[in-house]
Write a protein that holds these residues in place. Structure first.
Motif, PDB file in Angstrom:
ATOM      1  N   LEU A 195    -109.132 -52.545 -35.230  1.00 21.03           N
ATOM      2  CA  LEU A 195    -108.872 -51.234 -34.649  1.00 21.03           C
ATOM      3  C   LEU A 195    -110.047 -50.309 -34.939  1.00 21.03           C
ATOM      4  O   LEU A 195    -110.713 -50.423 -35.967  1.00 21.03           O
ATOM      5  CB  LEU A 195    -107.597 -50.618 -35.234  1.00 21.03           C
ATOM      6  CG  LEU A 195    -106.285 -51.326 -34.923  1.00 21.03           C
ATOM      7  CD1 LEU A 195    -105.150 -50.691 -35.724  1.00 21.03           C
ATOM      8  CD2 LEU A 195    -105.975 -51.275 -33.430  1.00 21.03           C
ATOM      9  N   TRP A 196    -110.291 -49.401 -34.018  1.00 24.30           N
ATOM     10  CA  TRP A 196    -111.274 -48.362 -34.219  1.00 24.30           C
ATOM     11  C   TRP A 196    -110.693 -47.069 -33.669  1.00 24.30           C
ATOM     12  O   TRP A 196    -110.064 -47.064 -32.595  1.00 24.30           O
ATOM     13  CB  TRP A 196    -112.577 -48.699 -33.510  1.00 24.30           C
ATOM     14  CG  TRP A 196    -113.630 -47.629 -33.634  1.00 24.30           C
ATOM     15  CD1 TRP A 196    -114.295 -47.264 -34.756  1.00 24.30           C
ATOM     16  CD2 TRP A 196    -114.135 -46.797 -32.580  1.00 24.30           C
ATOM     17  NE1 TRP A 196    -115.187 -46.254 -34.486  1.00 24.30           N
ATOM     18  CE2 TRP A 196    -115.108 -45.944 -33.156  1.00 24.30           C
ATOM     19  CE3 TRP A 196    -113.853 -46.692 -31.220  1.00 24.30           C
ATOM     20  CZ2 TRP A 196    -115.811 -45.001 -32.407  1.00 24.30           C
ATOM     21  CZ3 TRP A 196    -114.543 -45.751 -30.469  1.00 24.30           C
ATOM     22  CH2 TRP A 196    -115.513 -44.922 -31.063  1.00 24.30           C
ATOM     23  N   ILE A 197    -110.871 -45.976 -34.408  1.00 22.85           N
ATOM     24  CA  ILE A 197    -110.354 -44.676 -34.003  1.00 22.85           C
ATOM     25  C   ILE A 197    -111.541 -43.764 -33.747  1.00 22.85           C
ATOM     26  O   ILE A 197    -112.383 -43.558 -34.636  1.00 22.85           O
ATOM     27  CB  ILE A 197    -109.444 -44.071 -35.096  1.00 22.85           C
ATOM     28  CG1 ILE A 197    -108.334 -45.065 -35.456  1.00 22.85           C
ATOM     29  CG2 ILE A 197    -108.840 -42.755 -34.613  1.00 22.85           C
ATOM     30  CD1 ILE A 197    -107.486 -44.630 -36.637  1.00 22.85           C
ATOM     31  N   ASP A 198    -111.641 -43.222 -32.530  1.00 24.42           N
ATOM     32  CA  ASP A 198    -112.796 -42.392 -32.200  1.00 24.42           C
ATOM     33  C   ASP A 198    -112.602 -40.967 -32.713  1.00 24.42           C
ATOM     34  O   ASP A 198    -111.590 -40.632 -33.337  1.00 24.42           O
ATOM     35  CB  ASP A 198    -113.075 -42.418 -30.696  1.00 24.42           C
ATOM     36  CG  ASP A 198    -111.943 -41.824 -29.860  1.00 24.42           C
ATOM     37  OD1 ASP A 198    -111.172 -40.988 -30.380  1.00 24.42           O
ATOM     38  OD2 ASP A 198    -111.833 -42.199 -28.670  1.00 24.42           O
ATOM     39  N   GLY A 199    -113.583 -40.134 -32.467  1.00 30.02           N
ATOM     40  CA  GLY A 199    -113.548 -38.769 -32.979  1.00 30.02           C
ATOM     41  C   GLY A 199    -112.425 -37.927 -32.425  1.00 30.02           C
ATOM     42  O   GLY A 199    -112.035 -36.922 -33.040  1.00 30.02           O
ATOM     43  N   ALA A 200    -111.902 -38.318 -31.269  1.00 29.96           N
ATOM     44  CA  ALA A 200    -110.791 -37.574 -30.670  1.00 29.96           C
ATOM     45  C   ALA A 200    -109.438 -38.098 -31.121  1.00 29.96           C
ATOM     46  O   ALA A 200    -108.404 -37.610 -30.660  1.00 29.96           O
ATOM     47  CB  ALA A 200    -110.892 -37.644 -29.147  1.00 29.96           C
ATOM     48  N   GLY A 201    -109.437 -39.102 -32.008  1.00 30.75           N
ATOM     49  CA  GLY A 201    -108.186 -39.659 -32.495  1.00 30.75           C
ATOM     50  C   GLY A 201    -107.580 -40.721 -31.612  1.00 30.75           C
ATOM     51  O   GLY A 201    -106.435 -41.136 -31.823  1.00 30.75           O
ATOM     52  N   THR A 202    -108.348 -41.210 -30.618  1.00 34.24           N
ATOM     53  CA  THR A 202    -107.860 -42.261 -29.727  1.00 34.24           C
ATOM     54  C   THR A 202    -108.040 -43.621 -30.389  1.00 34.24           C
ATOM     55  O   THR A 202    -109.093 -43.903 -30.978  1.00 34.24           O
ATOM     56  CB  THR A 202    -108.625 -42.237 -28.394  1.00 34.24           C
ATOM     57  OG1 THR A 202    -108.469 -40.950 -27.789  1.00 34.24           O
ATOM     58  CG2 THR A 202    -108.102 -43.310 -27.446  1.00 34.24           C
ATOM     59  N   PHE A 203    -107.030 -44.474 -30.273  1.00 36.95           N
ATOM     60  CA  PHE A 203    -107.072 -45.807 -30.870  1.00 36.95           C
ATOM     61  C   PHE A 203    -107.673 -46.795 -29.876  1.00 36.95           C
ATOM     62  O   PHE A 203    -107.356 -46.769 -28.675  1.00 36.95           O
ATOM     63  CB  PHE A 203    -105.670 -46.272 -31.265  1.00 36.95           C
ATOM     64  CG  PHE A 203    -105.112 -45.570 -32.472  1.00 36.95           C
ATOM     65  CD1 PHE A 203    -105.016 -46.214 -33.691  1.00 36.95           C
ATOM     66  CD2 PHE A 203    -104.688 -44.245 -32.390  1.00 36.95           C
ATOM     67  CE1 PHE A 203    -104.509 -45.565 -34.810  1.00 36.95           C
ATOM     68  CE2 PHE A 203    -104.179 -43.582 -33.493  1.00 36.95           C
ATOM     69  CZ  PHE A 203    -104.091 -44.247 -34.708  1.00 36.95           C
ATOM     70  N   HIS A 204    -108.517 -47.684 -30.390  1.00 32.39           N
ATOM     71  CA  HIS A 204    -109.151 -48.713 -29.568  1.00 32.39           C
ATOM     72  C   HIS A 204    -108.937 -50.072 -30.231  1.00 32.39           C
ATOM     73  O   HIS A 204    -109.124 -50.210 -31.447  1.00 32.39           O
ATOM     74  CB  HIS A 204    -110.651 -48.466 -29.431  1.00 32.39           C
ATOM     75  CG  HIS A 204    -111.003 -47.147 -28.824  1.00 32.39           C
ATOM     76  ND1 HIS A 204    -111.398 -47.018 -27.509  1.00 32.39           N
ATOM     77  CD2 HIS A 204    -111.011 -45.895 -29.359  1.00 32.39           C
ATOM     78  CE1 HIS A 204    -111.656 -45.743 -27.259  1.00 32.39           C
ATOM     79  NE2 HIS A 204    -111.427 -45.043 -28.358  1.00 32.39           N
TER      80      HIS A 204
END
Length: 347
Positions: free
Chosen positions: A232-241
Motif C-alpha cells: 500500500l502507498w498513501i499519497d499526500g492527499a490521503g488517497t490509498f493506492h
C-alpha cells in the motif's frame, strides 16, 4: 539454412531477450530468408534496459561475429555511418545500398563497415530497415546482404517492407512484460522498473503516479522491497493506492498501481503499525519507530485486531502479507527483520 544461435550472434554481450522472444525472432527470420533468399541476415532489437541507445542481436546467420559487432555499434542515433544515419534517423523505408546512392548520395560500399567486413566476405549489396511499433516506438532493425548485387531485387526489398510489422513485434523486448501486465493487472497503471530508469510498456498507461515525475517513482527507485508482493502507498492527499511488484527477467520489476478504498477501514497510522507488526516488531520497538507511547501502540494493536477480525499479532502479520496491507514506506520497509528500532525514524 542453419539455426540462429543467439550465443554466437550476441558476442560478448549478455542476452537481454526472453526465450520466447528469441524463438519468435528465429522463426520469422527463417521464414523471411526463405522468401527473399539472401546470403546473410540479422534481426536486432533496441535494448530498452540500456542506459544509452544500443541494439542486441536476436537472431542472425551468415555474418562473422566481428561484422555483427559493428552492426550493433554503428546502428545508433548518433552513428558516423552515413548509410545508417539515413536509415536510422531520416527514412522509415527499407533501403538498399543502391537506394542510398541514388536517392541520398550515400555510397554505403565506401563505409568502413562495408570495406572491412562486408565486401571481404563477398557481399556486394544489402538492405537495412528500422522497425517501429504502431505507437512510434523504435524497437529494432533488419539487416540483409547478398553476394550478387542483382539478387537484391525490388520485389525482395518490398517483401522486407511487408514483413516489417511482424519483425517489429518480434523485436519488442518489452512484449513479455506487456503480456504479464495484461494477464495480472488488466485495469491498473503499469511501469517497468529497471536500470534506474522508468520504462513505459507499449500499449499500457503508466498513469500520473508511476510516471518519472510522479510522487511515487523516487520512492520506488530507492526503496523497492526485496520480495515480490502487494503493498500500500498513501499519497499526500490521503488517497490509498495498491502497489503490486513482480520481478521479471534482467533484474526488472513490473510495477502496477491502482487507487483503492482504505482496506478494513484502517487508518494511515494503523497501517504503519501493521507494517511493523509484519516485520516482527514488538510494541516498544514500534513505539520507538513511530515516536509514540507504548500505551498508544497497544491501543492501535487492539483496534487493528478488531478491524481485521483476528486474535493475535501473528495472525495480523500473516494477513498483512497475504492481502498486501504493508506500507511501501522507506522507514518501515527498508528492513524486513527486527529489531525495528534500527529502521530509522519517519520524517
Amino acid at each position: 539454412m542453419s539455426p540462429f544461435p543467439s550465443e554466437r550472434s550476441t558476442g560478448s554481450r549478455a542476452p537481454v531477450a526472453a526465450a520466447s522472444v528469441l524463438e519468435r525472432a528465429e522463426q520469422l527470420l527463417q521464414l523471411l530468408r526463405g522468401l527473399v533468399r539472401c546470403d546473410a541476415v540479422a534481426l536486432t532489437a533496441s535494448n530498452p534496459f540500456a542506459r544509452s541507445p544500443q541494439h542486441e542481436v536476436l537472431a542472425a546467420d551468415g555474418y562473422s561475429d566481428a561484422a555483427l559487432g559493428r552492426f550493433l555499434d554503428e546502428f545508433v542515433p548518433d552513428t558516423e555511418n552515413p548509410g545508417f544515419r539515413v536509415v536510422r534517423n531520416r527514412s522509415r523505408a527499407a533501403l538498399r545500398w543502391s537506394d542510398l546512392a541514388r536517392d541520398w548520395d550515400v555510397r554505403f560500399a565506401a563505409t568502413s563497415l562495408a570495406e572491412q567486413y562486408l565486401l571481404p566476405a563477398g557481399f556486394h549489396e544489402g538492405v537495412t530497415a528500422c522497425l517501429w511499433l504502431p505507437d512510434g516506438s523504435h524497437v529494432g532493425a533488419i539487416h540483409m546482404n547478398w553476394e550478387a548485387a542483382g539478387a537484391a531485387t525490388d520485389d525482395r526489398r518490398r517483401m522486407v517492407e511487408q514483413f516489417r510489422p511482424l519483425l517489429a513485434g518480434a523485436s519488442n523486448l518489452l512484449q513479455p512484460h506487456r503480456v504479464l501486465a495484461d494477464e495480472l493487472h488488466g485495469d491498473a497503471h503499469v511501469a517497468l522498473l529497471g536500470g534506474g530508469a522508468e520504462q513505459g510498456i507499449p500499449g499500457r498507461d503508466a498513469g500520473p503516479v508511476l510516471r518519472s515525475d510522479g510522487r511515487l517513482w523516487p520512492l520506488l527507485l530507492t526503496s523497492v522491497p526485496r520480495r515480490d508482493g502487494s503493498y500500500l502507498w498513501i499519497d499526500g492527499a490521503g488517497t490509498f493506492h495498491r502497489i503490486d511488484l513482480t520481478r521479471c527477467v534482467d533484474a526488472t520489476v513490473l510495477v502496477a498501481e491502482r487507487e483503492i478504498p482504505a482496506p478494513y477501514e484502517l487508518t494511515a497510522r494503523e497501517l504503519q503499525v501493521v507494517t511493523l507488526l509484519a516485520a516482527g516488531a514488538s510494541n516498544p520497538e514500534i513505539a520507538d519507530v513511530l515516536v509514540v507511547s507504548r500505551r498508544t501502540v497497544s491501543t492501535h494493536v487492539e483496534h487493528i485486531l478488531a478491524k481485521l477480525g483476528v486474535a493475535s499479532r501473528a495472525q495480523v502479520a500473516a494477513l498483512a502479507t497475504r492481502e498486501g496491507l504493508r506500507l511501501l514506506q522507506p522507514e518501515l520497509v527498508r528492513r524486513s527483520d527486527p529489531p525495528a528500532s534500527r529502521l530509522g525514524r519517519p520524517r
